[in-house]
Design a protein around this motif. Sequence first.
Motif, PDB file in Angstrom:
ATOM      1  N   ALA A  17     -53.223  90.176 -16.479  1.00 39.84           N
ATOM      2  CA  ALA A  17     -52.454  90.673 -15.331  1.00 39.84           C
ATOM      3  C   ALA A  17     -51.337  91.623 -15.749  1.00 39.84           C
ATOM      4  N   ALA A  18     -50.640  91.336 -16.858  1.00 37.51           N
ATOM      5  CA  ALA A  18     -49.542  92.198 -17.287  1.00 37.51           C
ATOM      6  C   ALA A  18     -50.061  93.576 -17.696  1.00 37.51           C
ATOM      7  N   GLN A  19     -51.178  93.611 -18.407  1.00 38.69           N
ATOM      8  CA  GLN A  19     -51.753  94.896 -18.794  1.00 38.69           C
ATOM      9  C   GLN A  19     -52.214  95.674 -17.568  1.00 38.69           C
ATOM     10  N   ALA A  20     -52.832  94.984 -16.638  1.00 39.78           N
ATOM     11  CA  ALA A  20     -53.328  95.645 -15.427  1.00 39.78           C
ATOM     12  C   ALA A  20     -52.175  96.226 -14.612  1.00 39.78           C
ATOM     13  N   GLN A  21     -51.087  95.477 -14.485  1.00 37.19           N
ATOM     14  CA  GLN A  21     -49.945  95.974 -13.725  1.00 37.19           C
ATOM     15  C   GLN A  21     -49.298  97.166 -14.422  1.00 37.19           C
ATOM     16  N   ALA A  22     -49.245  97.132 -15.764  1.00 35.59           N
ATOM     17  CA  ALA A  22     -48.669  98.263 -16.500  1.00 35.59           C
ATOM     18  C   ALA A  22     -49.540  99.505 -16.346  1.00 35.59           C
ATOM     19  N   LEU A  23     -50.850  99.318 -16.388  1.00 30.17           N
ATOM     20  CA  LEU A  23     -51.775 100.446 -16.316  1.00 30.17           C
ATOM     21  C   LEU A  23     -51.891 101.004 -14.899  1.00 30.17           C
ATOM     22  N   HIS A  24     -51.866 100.129 -13.908  1.00 32.10           N
ATOM     23  CA  HIS A  24     -52.104 100.556 -12.527  1.00 32.10           C
ATOM     24  C   HIS A  24     -50.893 100.382 -11.618  1.00 32.10           C
ATOM     25  N   GLY A  25     -49.760 100.000 -12.181  1.00 33.31           N
ATOM     26  CA  GLY A  25     -48.552  99.818 -11.382  1.00 33.31           C
ATOM     27  C   GLY A  25     -47.795 101.116 -11.180  1.00 33.31           C
ATOM     28  N   GLU A  26     -46.490 101.006 -10.993  1.00 31.95           N
ATOM     29  CA  GLU A  26     -45.657 102.184 -10.726  1.00 31.95           C
ATOM     30  C   GLU A  26     -45.623 103.148 -11.906  1.00 31.95           C
ATOM     31  N   GLU A  27     -45.701 102.612 -13.133  1.00 30.59           N
ATOM     32  CA  GLU A  27     -45.688 103.488 -14.304  1.00 30.59           C
ATOM     33  C   GLU A  27     -47.045 104.143 -14.527  1.00 30.59           C
ATOM     34  N   GLY A  28     -48.102 103.548 -13.983  1.00 32.76           N
ATOM     35  CA  GLY A  28     -49.459 104.064 -14.177  1.00 32.76           C
ATOM     36  C   GLY A  28     -49.905 104.917 -13.008  1.00 32.76           C
ATOM     37  N   ASP A  29     -51.112 104.643 -12.513  1.00 30.39           N
ATOM     38  CA  ASP A  29     -51.668 105.458 -11.426  1.00 30.39           C
ATOM     39  C   ASP A  29     -51.302 104.946 -10.035  1.00 30.39           C
ATOM     40  N   ASN A  30     -50.476 103.898  -9.969  1.00 31.47           N
ATOM     41  CA  ASN A  30     -49.900 103.378  -8.721  1.00 31.47           C
ATOM     42  C   ASN A  30     -50.946 102.865  -7.724  1.00 31.47           C
ATOM     43  N   CYS A  31     -52.028 102.277  -8.219  1.00 35.11           N
ATOM     44  CA  CYS A  31     -53.015 101.710  -7.293  1.00 35.11           C
ATOM     45  C   CYS A  31     -52.889 100.190  -7.192  1.00 35.11           C
ATOM     46  N   TRP A  32     -51.966  99.576  -7.916  1.00 38.77           N
ATOM     47  CA  TRP A  32     -51.805  98.117  -7.909  1.00 38.77           C
ATOM     48  C   TRP A  32     -51.211  97.674  -6.583  1.00 38.77           C
ATOM     49  N   ASN A  33     -51.923  96.791  -5.894  1.00 33.20           N
ATOM     50  CA  ASN A  33     -51.445  96.208  -4.640  1.00 33.20           C
ATOM     51  C   ASN A  33     -51.548  94.695  -4.801  1.00 33.20           C
ATOM     52  N   PRO A  34     -50.420  93.986  -4.917  1.00 34.93           N
ATOM     53  CA  PRO A  34     -50.476  92.550  -5.174  1.00 34.93           C
ATOM     54  C   PRO A  34     -51.210  91.752  -4.099  1.00 34.93           C
ATOM     55  N   ARG A  35     -51.235  92.237  -2.865  1.00 38.08           N
ATOM     56  CA  ARG A  35     -51.941  91.512  -1.801  1.00 38.08           C
ATOM     57  C   ARG A  35     -53.453  91.554  -1.996  1.00 38.08           C
ATOM     58  N   ILE A  36     -53.954  92.569  -2.677  1.00 39.54           N
ATOM     59  CA  ILE A  36     -55.393  92.747  -2.839  1.00 39.54           C
ATOM     60  C   ILE A  36     -55.854  92.450  -4.264  1.00 39.54           C
ATOM     61  N   CYS A  37     -55.109  92.934  -5.226  1.00 36.69           N
ATOM     62  CA  CYS A  37     -55.599  92.959  -6.606  1.00 36.69           C
ATOM     63  C   CYS A  37     -55.818  91.583  -7.226  1.00 36.69           C
ATOM     64  N   TYR A  38     -54.969  90.615  -6.933  1.00 35.64           N
ATOM     65  CA  TYR A  38     -55.144  89.307  -7.558  1.00 35.64           C
ATOM     66  C   TYR A  38     -56.481  88.678  -7.172  1.00 35.64           C
TER      67      TYR A  38
END
Length: 63
Positions: A17-38
Amino acid sequence: MAKTIPLKCQKCAMLDAAQAQALHGEEGDNCWNPRICYSRRSYARHRDRRNQRRSCLRQEELI
């Protein structure tokens, strides 16, 4: 017919989860949505095993 999981999400599910959030979170491509992604990541990780178990149960019912 069911919608398939995007390839990007399937690959993301194999990360922790930490790697995914770093890669796709605000610092990455910004596609991380906690309501959906988990739930989507969990579904993608366990999908093959669940489908195999369902298939075995269906075959047992036929016999």
